[in-house]
Design a protein around this motif. Structure first.
Motif, PDB file in Angstrom:
ATOM      1  N   LEU A 247      -1.805  22.429  -5.952  1.00 55.29           N
ATOM      2  CA  LEU A 247      -0.855  23.351  -5.337  1.00 55.29           C
ATOM      3  C   LEU A 247      -0.779  24.675  -6.096  1.00 55.29           C
ATOM      4  O   LEU A 247      -0.596  25.735  -5.499  1.00 55.29           O
ATOM      5  CB  LEU A 247       0.535  22.697  -5.272  1.00 55.29           C
ATOM      6  CG  LEU A 247       0.684  21.539  -4.285  1.00 55.29           C
ATOM      7  CD1 LEU A 247       2.072  20.919  -4.407  1.00 55.29           C
ATOM      8  CD2 LEU A 247       0.439  22.011  -2.854  1.00 55.29           C
TER       9      LEU A 247
ATOM     10  N   SER B 144       0.825  20.800   7.377  1.00 54.52           N
ATOM     11  CA  SER B 144       1.973  20.162   6.735  1.00 54.52           C
ATOM     12  C   SER B 144       3.248  20.821   7.232  1.00 54.52           C
ATOM     13  O   SER B 144       3.432  22.033   7.055  1.00 54.52           O
ATOM     14  CB  SER B 144       1.873  20.290   5.207  1.00 54.52           C
ATOM     15  OG  SER B 144       0.762  19.576   4.711  1.00 54.52           O
TER      16      SER B 144
ATOM     17  N   ASP C 287      -0.628  13.030  -0.168  1.00 54.77           N
ATOM     18  CA  ASP C 287      -1.316  14.323  -0.190  1.00 54.77           C
ATOM     19  C   ASP C 287      -2.722  14.180   0.400  1.00 54.77           C
ATOM     20  O   ASP C 287      -3.513  13.357  -0.060  1.00 54.77           O
ATOM     21  CB  ASP C 287      -1.398  14.806  -1.645  1.00 54.77           C
ATOM     22  CG  ASP C 287      -2.129  16.127  -1.799  1.00 54.77           C
ATOM     23  OD1 ASP C 287      -2.292  16.845  -0.792  1.00 54.77           O
ATOM     24  OD2 ASP C 287      -2.534  16.436  -2.941  1.00 54.77           O
TER      25      ASP C 287
ATOM     26  N   TYR D  34      -5.179  16.017   0.053  1.00 57.17           N
ATOM     27  CA  TYR D  34      -6.234  16.433  -0.864  1.00 57.17           C
ATOM     28  C   TYR D  34      -6.398  15.453  -2.030  1.00 57.17           C
ATOM     29  O   TYR D  34      -7.126  15.730  -2.981  1.00 57.17           O
ATOM     30  CB  TYR D  34      -5.971  17.851  -1.373  1.00 57.17           C
ATOM     31  CG  TYR D  34      -6.139  18.867  -0.271  1.00 57.17           C
ATOM     32  CD1 TYR D  34      -7.406  19.269   0.150  1.00 57.17           C
ATOM     33  CD2 TYR D  34      -5.034  19.413   0.383  1.00 57.17           C
ATOM     34  CE1 TYR D  34      -7.574  20.187   1.180  1.00 57.17           C
ATOM     35  CE2 TYR D  34      -5.195  20.334   1.412  1.00 57.17           C
ATOM     36  CZ  TYR D  34      -6.461  20.710   1.798  1.00 57.17           C
ATOM     37  OH  TYR D  34      -6.619  21.617   2.832  1.00 57.17           O
ATOM     38  N   ASN D  35      -5.726  14.323  -1.947  1.00 54.14           N
ATOM     39  CA  ASN D  35      -5.975  13.211  -2.851  1.00 54.14           C
ATOM     40  C   ASN D  35      -7.438  12.785  -2.683  1.00 54.14           C
ATOM     41  O   ASN D  35      -7.949  12.727  -1.569  1.00 54.14           O
ATOM     42  CB  ASN D  35      -5.009  12.069  -2.458  1.00 54.14           C
ATOM     43  CG  ASN D  35      -5.267  10.763  -3.176  1.00 54.14           C
ATOM     44  OD1 ASN D  35      -6.331  10.171  -3.054  1.00 54.14           O
ATOM     45  ND2 ASN D  35      -4.280  10.301  -3.897  1.00 54.14           N
TER      46      ASN D  35
ATOM     47  N   LYS E 115      -1.896  16.577  -7.850  1.00 57.82           N
ATOM     48  CA  LYS E 115      -1.303  17.346  -6.748  1.00 57.82           C
ATOM     49  C   LYS E 115      -0.737  18.665  -7.264  1.00 57.82           C
ATOM     50  O   LYS E 115      -0.909  19.715  -6.629  1.00 57.82           O
ATOM     51  CB  LYS E 115      -0.204  16.528  -6.069  1.00 57.82           C
ATOM     52  CG  LYS E 115       0.412  17.238  -4.863  1.00 57.82           C
ATOM     53  CD  LYS E 115       1.420  16.344  -4.161  1.00 57.82           C
ATOM     54  CE  LYS E 115       2.010  17.058  -2.948  1.00 57.82           C
ATOM     55  NZ  LYS E 115       2.985  16.187  -2.238  1.00 57.82           N
TER      56      LYS E 115
END
Length: 250
Positions: free
Chosen positions: A25, A162, A141, A143-144, A21
């Motif tokens: 980011l 988000s 998350d 985008y996991n 993560k």
């Protein structure tokens, strides 16, 4: 086209960071794996780099606006998150969805922890014709890798925002849009609530449900009747039932 044979290559190290993560980011990018997901990402125009085993024939349409790298098995082993990897990856750019909630139907996720559940809910919201998914703090998350695979590409097409759910609820209320929270106490069967062309539907944490403070902001509380002896429904299954019910006004 560049070939990379070593898993210790600096470029590979940068790709590997996208499996975390923090790395995602920092770069506003994420890594996906497999032909189907890459096809969906190409359709969405978010692919920046293609990373494929040397023998793979890259479709011409994939190469537009993307750098292509070929890799050996050692690199595939480092990047793969699936047991039987196809050895095909892509680095994609995160699309920044607008935090402005327009009139429409939104699924709000409150502290959901299971990646498969979250990915399935995003996929089902897309299929049901919802306008977006709002992800509150404490939810896994999106985008996991497990979430992405469970969405089957819907993450690339449906706005996923988000933001604190209290803000989302207030934004919907300001437009006169009702918000429905799932609950057991003080709730009515979802079947007694008419479908709507605009609403917010809150699904809560798998074990704890929707937070009490969020429920206090809801216009309605809904539950799904259990006909048999099962204690409860899986969160993603419950979401699917409710998403299609409230979208059926169309």
């Amino acid at each position: 086209m560049k070939h990379i044979a070593s898993a210790k290559n600096e470029i590979v190290k940068q790709w590997k960071k996208l499996l975390t993560k923090k790395g995602r980011l920092q770069t506003n990018r994420f890594l996906i794996e497999g032909e189907h997901l890459i096809e969906e990402a190409v359709r969405a125009g978010i692919v920046k780099e293609l990373i494929v085993r040397e023998s793979y024939q890259v479709p011409g349409s994939w190469k537009r606006n993307a750098d292509v790298f070929t890799i050996d098995d050692a690199v595939i082993k480092v990047l793969a998150e699936t047991e039987t990897s196809q050895g095909i990856f892509a680095v994609c750019e995160m699309k920044q969805a607008s935090a402005q909630l327009e009139r429409g139907r939104y699924l709000l996720l409150d502290r959901l922890q299971d990646p498969g559940n979250v990915g399935t809910m995003i996929r089902t919201a897309d299929a049901a014709g919802f306008d977006g998914v709002v992800v509150g703090p404490g939810t896994v998350d999106v985008y996991n890798g497990k979430v992405i695979r469970a969405t089957q590409g819907s993450l690339f097409h449906l706005p996923v925002i988000s933001m604190p759910l209290e803000e989302a609820v207030n934004a919907l209320h300001e437009q006169g849009i009702a918000v429905i929270g799932t609950a057991l106490e003080g709730a009515t069967s979802y079947q007694t609530i008419a479908p709507m062309d605009a609403l917010g539907l809150i699904i809560g944490n798998e074990a704890q449900g929707v937070a009490p403070e969020l429920l206090s902001y809801c216009d309605e509380r809904a539950y799904i009747p259990i006909r048999g002896k099962a204690e409860s429904l899986n969160a993603a299954v419950a979401a699917g039932i409710l998403l299609y019910h409230f979208a059926s006004v169309d």
